[in-house]
Design an enzyme around this catalytic site. Structure first.
Site, PDB file in Angstrom:
ATOM      1  N   ARG A  37       0.829  -1.208   0.000  1.00 27.38           N
ATOM      2  CA  ARG A  37       0.000   0.000   0.000  1.00 27.38           C
ATOM      3  C   ARG A  37       0.862   1.255   0.000  1.00 27.38           C
ATOM      4  O   ARG A  37       0.505   2.260  -0.592  1.00 27.38           O
ATOM      5  CB  ARG A  37      -0.937  -0.016   1.216  1.00 27.38           C
ATOM      6  N   TYR A  55       4.904  -2.968  -8.128  1.00 23.08           N
ATOM      7  CA  TYR A  55       3.589  -2.538  -8.591  1.00 23.08           C
ATOM      8  C   TYR A  55       3.206  -1.202  -7.967  1.00 23.08           C
ATOM      9  O   TYR A  55       3.489  -0.952  -6.791  1.00 23.08           O
ATOM     10  CB  TYR A  55       2.540  -3.603  -8.241  1.00 23.08           C
ATOM     11  N   HIS A  79      -6.927  -9.639   3.641  1.00 21.93           N
ATOM     12  CA  HIS A  79      -6.600 -10.801   2.810  1.00 21.93           C
ATOM     13  C   HIS A  79      -7.594 -11.031   1.677  1.00 21.93           C
ATOM     14  O   HIS A  79      -7.219 -11.214   0.519  1.00 21.93           O
ATOM     15  CB  HIS A  79      -6.511 -12.062   3.679  1.00 21.93           C
ATOM     16  N   LYS A  97      -1.567 -16.785   7.466  1.00 15.39           N
ATOM     17  CA  LYS A  97      -2.629 -17.055   8.439  1.00 15.39           C
ATOM     18  C   LYS A  97      -2.991 -15.747   9.154  1.00 15.39           C
ATOM     19  O   LYS A  97      -2.147 -14.832   9.239  1.00 15.39           O
ATOM     20  CB  LYS A  97      -2.179 -18.136   9.425  1.00 15.39           C
ATOM     21  N   ASP A 178      -4.474 -14.414  15.504  1.00 13.47           N
ATOM     22  CA  ASP A 178      -3.037 -14.207  15.350  1.00 13.47           C
ATOM     23  C   ASP A 178      -2.225 -15.410  15.819  1.00 13.47           C
ATOM     24  O   ASP A 178      -1.356 -15.893  15.097  1.00 13.47           O
ATOM     25  CB  ASP A 178      -2.597 -12.957  16.102  1.00 13.47           C
TER      26      ASP A 178
END
Length: 326
Positions: A37, A55, A79, A97, A178
């Site tokens: 980002r 990108y 995600h 995860k 987490d």
């Protein structure tokens, strides 16, 4: 070791993304592209690891025709917004995860993967450690008898700051998604089927996320799991699987390379060592490339779905929702 067979793009430039890029280097390969980002971080990341493509927007990785596999290492509440476009563009996806926030999101992703003929997988290290395959040979071979109980703990001590990502509801914080995902995945590896009964006690932080919990699971075979999680107290990452004729103990089970099997009839102990802890991300990469090549699929997506179902049930019991779910 062999170089990578596929072009990988990484989305996200946090700690685990660095470990992943280092794992690729250990395999003699190099990541093809990176997006973040904050583009400046992606540029620095690319410079550090010799990545040729940066990108402008992280989502652009999904539309790069040169990319075969997208690895997603953003906060887990982001995600799904990267998983779906990648799958819809025909890219295989390996996502850190917890793979999604809830079962609804994961079901969407699984449908997209099936529709587009893509591999979807969670970056759950223990599913890929050679030790666990060695242990499976022991307990599936019947030497230990029937499984009765799995126990696992995972505790960390985090600064008690509600703006920290571990406690922030806006970043999908809390112990369960987490660190609890590791304990639940450990249990699922040994259980013969998913949990059908889920009980728990939880303490919520002022921000509303779970900071400590005790979890009790049982499946249709009567096998049980007892798990303890905490963001307030460091615990040994210790896992135990208890069978009729013996028990297996593993320390640092998320990336375990050594286990002790004790046979209860005579007290004999067997030490099993396989793999290397510092190669954990390498094993993930290799298994994902094998799956992408059609050389079997050792990515255990169904285990991931079973664990996500349990976590979704737990949060429903706790009344814990994240802004994206409202």
């Amino acid at each position: 070791m062999n170089q990578l067979r596929y072009n990988w793009a990484i989305i996200g430039c946090g700690t685990i993304a660095h470990e992943f890029a280092q794992g690729a280097e250990r395999l003699g390969g190099r990541i093809y592209g990176v997006g973040n980002r904050t583009r400046e971080k992606a540029v620095a990341f690319a410079r550090q690891y010799g990545i040729e493509t940066v990108y402008d927007r992280p989502e652009d990785a999904a539309h790069d025709p040169n990319v075969d596999i997208v690895y997603i290492a953003t906060p887990h509440n982001r995600h799904i917004e990267y998983i779906l476009p990648a799958l819809q563009a025909g890219k295989h996806v390996l996502c850190e995860k917890a793979i999604t926030l809830n079962s609804g999101e994961l079901n969407q992703a699984m449908e997209a993967a099936q529709e587009n003929g893509c591999i979807l997988a969670e970056g759950m290290t223990l599913y890929h450690m050679p030790l666990y395959e060695e242990l499976r040979k022991r307990f599936e071979g019947g030497a230990l008898g029937r499984l009765r109980l799995v126990q696992a703990s995972f505790g960390s001590y985090k600064p008690y700051d509600m703006t920290n990502r571990f406690f922030s509801k806006e970043l999908a914080g809390g112990a369960l998604l987490d660190i609890g995902v590791y304990a639940l995945s450990f249990a699922r590896w040994f259980l013969s089927s998913k949990a059908t009964q889920v009980l728990s006690q939880v303490s919520l932080a002022p921000s509303g996320v779970d900071e400590q919990s005790g979890i009790l699971l049982q499946n249709e075979a009567g096998e049980m799991a007892v798990l303890s999680l905490s963001l307030h107290a460091k615990q040994p990452k210790r896992g135990t699987a208890v069978f009729d004729r013996g028990y297996i103990e593993i320390y640092d089970y998320p990336r375990g390379s050594k286990a002790v099997v004790t046979y209860t009839d005579n007290g004999r102990q067997e030490i099993i060592e396989a793999g290397h802890t510092d190669m954990a991300l390498c094993y993930e990469i290799l298994h994902m490339e094998q799956a992408a090549a059609g050389e079997g699929n050792a990515m255990y997506l169904q285990y991931t779905a079973d664990v996500m179902e349990t976590m979704t049930t737990l949060r429903r019991q706790w009344g814990l929702t994240y802004p994206e779910e409202v």
